[in-house]
Design a protein around this motif. Sequence first.
Motif, PDB file in Angstrom:
ATOM      1  N   GLU A  16      43.402  36.645  28.530  1.00  0.00           N
ATOM      2  CA  GLU A  16      42.179  36.070  27.978  1.00  0.00           C
ATOM      3  C   GLU A  16      41.873  34.714  28.599  1.00  0.00           C
ATOM      4  N   ALA A  17      42.885  33.846  28.670  1.00  0.00           N
ATOM      5  CA  ALA A  17      42.671  32.491  29.195  1.00  0.00           C
ATOM      6  C   ALA A  17      42.313  32.515  30.673  1.00  0.00           C
ATOM      7  N   LEU A  18      42.972  33.386  31.444  1.00  0.00           N
ATOM      8  CA  LEU A  18      42.711  33.452  32.882  1.00  0.00           C
ATOM      9  C   LEU A  18      41.271  33.844  33.163  1.00  0.00           C
ATOM     10  N   PHE A  19      40.805  34.920  32.550  1.00  0.00           N
ATOM     11  CA  PHE A  19      39.455  35.384  32.852  1.00  0.00           C
ATOM     12  C   PHE A  19      38.392  34.563  32.135  1.00  0.00           C
ATOM     13  N   MET A  20      38.774  33.873  31.074  1.00  0.00           N
ATOM     14  CA  MET A  20      37.859  32.918  30.470  1.00  0.00           C
ATOM     15  C   MET A  20      37.586  31.783  31.459  1.00  0.00           C
ATOM     16  N   SER A  21      38.630  31.300  32.111  1.00  0.00           N
ATOM     17  CA  SER A  21      38.469  30.242  33.111  1.00  0.00           C
ATOM     18  C   SER A  21      37.606  30.709  34.270  1.00  0.00           C
ATOM     19  N   ILE A  22      37.853  31.939  34.720  1.00  0.00           N
ATOM     20  CA  ILE A  22      37.060  32.475  35.830  1.00  0.00           C
ATOM     21  C   ILE A  22      35.586  32.574  35.445  1.00  0.00           C
ATOM     22  N   TYR A  23      35.323  33.088  34.247  1.00  0.00           N
ATOM     23  CA  TYR A  23      33.935  33.271  33.823  1.00  0.00           C
ATOM     24  C   TYR A  23      33.230  31.932  33.612  1.00  0.00           C
ATOM     25  N   VAL A  24      33.944  30.955  33.057  1.00  0.00           N
ATOM     26  CA  VAL A  24      33.321  29.661  32.772  1.00  0.00           C
ATOM     27  C   VAL A  24      33.057  28.875  34.041  1.00  0.00           C
ATOM     28  N   TYR A  25      34.036  28.827  34.940  1.00  0.00           N
ATOM     29  CA  TYR A  25      33.942  27.925  36.082  1.00  0.00           C
ATOM     30  C   TYR A  25      33.465  28.582  37.373  1.00  0.00           C
ATOM     31  N   ALA A  26      33.436  29.909  37.424  1.00  0.00           N
ATOM     32  CA  ALA A  26      33.058  30.551  38.686  1.00  0.00           C
ATOM     33  C   ALA A  26      32.024  31.644  38.495  1.00  0.00           C
ATOM     34  N   ALA A  27      31.308  31.641  37.368  1.00  0.00           N
ATOM     35  CA  ALA A  27      30.362  32.721  37.102  1.00  0.00           C
ATOM     36  C   ALA A  27      29.266  32.799  38.156  1.00  0.00           C
ATOM     37  N   ASP A  28      28.812  31.651  38.654  1.00  0.00           N
ATOM     38  CA  ASP A  28      27.730  31.654  39.641  1.00  0.00           C
ATOM     39  C   ASP A  28      28.189  32.154  41.002  1.00  0.00           C
ATOM     40  N   ARG A  29      29.498  32.341  41.180  1.00  0.00           N
ATOM     41  CA  ARG A  29      30.015  32.854  42.449  1.00  0.00           C
ATOM     42  C   ARG A  29      30.424  34.319  42.359  1.00  0.00           C
ATOM     43  N   LEU A  30      30.312  34.905  41.176  1.00  0.00           N
ATOM     44  CA  LEU A  30      30.762  36.282  40.961  1.00  0.00           C
ATOM     45  C   LEU A  30      29.599  37.258  41.102  1.00  0.00           C
ATOM     46  N   SER A  31      29.934  38.458  41.532  1.00  0.00           N
ATOM     47  CA  SER A  31      28.943  39.527  41.548  1.00  0.00           C
ATOM     48  C   SER A  31      28.643  39.955  40.122  1.00  0.00           C
ATOM     49  N   ARG A  32      27.592  40.740  39.948  1.00  0.00           N
ATOM     50  CA  ARG A  32      27.237  41.198  38.611  1.00  0.00           C
ATOM     51  C   ARG A  32      28.380  41.989  37.978  1.00  0.00           C
ATOM     52  N   GLY A  33      28.963  42.885  38.755  1.00  0.00           N
ATOM     53  CA  GLY A  33      30.063  43.693  38.233  1.00  0.00           C
ATOM     54  C   GLY A  33      31.250  42.855  37.828  1.00  0.00           C
ATOM     55  N   MET A  34      31.594  41.851  38.632  1.00  0.00           N
ATOM     56  CA  MET A  34      32.747  41.011  38.319  1.00  0.00           C
ATOM     57  C   MET A  34      32.487  40.120  37.107  1.00  0.00           C
ATOM     58  N   ARG A  35      31.242  39.728  36.914  1.00  0.00           N
ATOM     59  CA  ARG A  35      30.923  38.938  35.718  1.00  0.00           C
ATOM     60  C   ARG A  35      31.192  39.763  34.466  1.00  0.00           C
ATOM     61  N   ILE A  36      30.753  41.007  34.485  1.00  0.00           N
ATOM     62  CA  ILE A  36      30.967  41.885  33.334  1.00  0.00           C
ATOM     63  C   ILE A  36      32.448  42.159  33.134  1.00  0.00           C
ATOM     64  N   ILE A  37      33.150  42.424  34.236  1.00  0.00           N
ATOM     65  CA  ILE A  37      34.589  42.694  34.144  1.00  0.00           C
ATOM     66  C   ILE A  37      35.330  41.479  33.589  1.00  0.00           C
ATOM     67  N   SER A  38      34.950  40.280  34.036  1.00  0.00           N
ATOM     68  CA  SER A  38      35.616  39.060  33.565  1.00  0.00           C
ATOM     69  C   SER A  38      35.469  38.899  32.054  1.00  0.00           C
ATOM     70  N   VAL A  39      34.225  39.051  31.554  1.00  0.00           N
ATOM     71  CA  VAL A  39      34.012  38.895  30.120  1.00  0.00           C
ATOM     72  C   VAL A  39      34.704  40.020  29.352  1.00  0.00           C
ATOM     73  N   ALA A  40      34.687  41.234  29.925  1.00  0.00           N
ATOM     74  CA  ALA A  40      35.345  42.360  29.261  1.00  0.00           C
ATOM     75  C   ALA A  40      36.833  42.095  29.101  1.00  0.00           C
ATOM     76  N   LEU A  41      37.459  41.498  30.103  1.00  0.00           N
ATOM     77  CA  LEU A  41      38.890  41.213  30.014  1.00  0.00           C
ATOM     78  C   LEU A  41      39.170  40.063  29.050  1.00  0.00           C
ATOM     79  N   VAL A  42      38.229  39.115  28.937  1.00  0.00           N
ATOM     80  CA  VAL A  42      38.365  38.080  27.911  1.00  0.00           C
ATOM     81  C   VAL A  42      38.346  38.725  26.530  1.00  0.00           C
ATOM     82  N   ALA A  43      37.379  39.616  26.309  1.00  0.00           N
ATOM     83  CA  ALA A  43      37.272  40.293  25.017  1.00  0.00           C
ATOM     84  C   ALA A  43      38.492  41.173  24.748  1.00  0.00           C
TER      85      ALA A  43
END
Length: 453
Positions: free
Chosen positions: A105-132
């Motif tokens: 949760e913490a790892l992908f929360m960090s990715i989503y918060v700090y690198a969301a503008d660098r992620l593809s659409r699919g990776m953004r969804i995957i990141s939040v899904a793994l946080v959840a």
Amino acid sequence: MDQVVLARSLFGTTMAFHIIFATIGVGLPLMILIVEILYQFTGDSDYALMAKRWTRGFAVLLGVAIPSGTIAGVQLSLLWPEFMKVVGKVIALPFQIEIFAFLLEALFMSIYVYAADRLSRGMRIISVALVAFGAVMSAILITNVHAFEGTPTGFRLVNGEIVDVHPWQAFFNPSFAVSAGHVTVSAYMTGAFVVASMAAFKMLKRGLVEKEYVFHRKALLCGLVVGGLFSVLTAVNGHASAQHLYREQPEKLAAAEGLFETQRYAPLAIGGVTDRETHEVKYALEIPWALSFLADNRFDTEVKGLNEWPEEDWPPLFVHTLFNLMVGFGFLLLAMSIVGFTWRRLLKRDSFPRWMIWGFLFSGPFSMLAIEFGWIFSCTGRQPWILYHMMRTAEAATRTGNLGMLFLLFTGVYLLLAVATIVVLRAYFKRHPLGDDLVGGDLIGGEEADLHV
């Protein structure tokens, strides 16, 4: 005050505080995931902005959930040393696996918060899904220890010694599935209604511009629809939970319904007050045969009454009231979601009347009260056992003194944390008003320029 009562009061206060942040910490990531998916599939920038702002709030709440959860873990060892001996030898697996769920949760929360503008659409969804996913797994694993208390399996106690240990059997105890299901759907319900409550609060402000009102209306409807869906699932799971109690903890079911005499065609008592002297629930509305059907899907099912057990083994009889409050708030929330959806989608009204918005404002607090009452009912209804029919709560409690002082100190800490949380959230969103976010930032193609905190 009795030492056991003090220990239970201290730990109960800790859990009552922690469960607020823990529950929202499970429910809010799902809401962020839903609006993220809506944004990616509809291109509506309002949903991207919801994900952005809700993530900011989630980060603050997570910062409180972590220390309050740590305090709860420490108190388990300090207040219930005999119980923790069993935990260490039998049911340590959930605690160990939960560490990895939190790391995910913490790892992908960090990715989503700090690198969301660098992620593809699919990776953004995957990141939040793994946080959840990490958040809900943490809740399930920790709650599984509570489930184990109600149906302790995977070991035997022989002359006070723990023998014949099977950790995975203890992990997948008979309460595991129904407990995991209940904590999941109820947390998702609460997270959704908290979102709806905050949207309603904003919609009550005078002078909202049209874009702000539309934004909050979308958030409100999203919260009501998701909350309503999980209200239904919580009710379905509640029926399974009642059948589980009928099989595994029958005196808890009897206390929940104020049933003293074993009987077929047992009635369901709604409301009222359980009277220990007269062995009845006064002022209750009784639905004939309903408890028997609730217990085993048959109207002629025999349900055991409290008189089947010694009175010293009865749960506190006020659990009937707790059970009714939990169920009552749940159905009230379902009604709110139906009203909101009907008004907006079926009647196609562009705005909600203020009286209706005031009702929606209370959906968040009501859902949290349902969680609190349900948790207290679940723990108190197991009394006087900390390990059902194996170890009494009094046997597991610490003999250390000064618990009264610790209770006051920790209560002060929780009040301070609560005030600090409110102050930080208010200050942050006051510096970042919705109006500025609506007119600023490029929200095209998933390339938000200001998504990270």
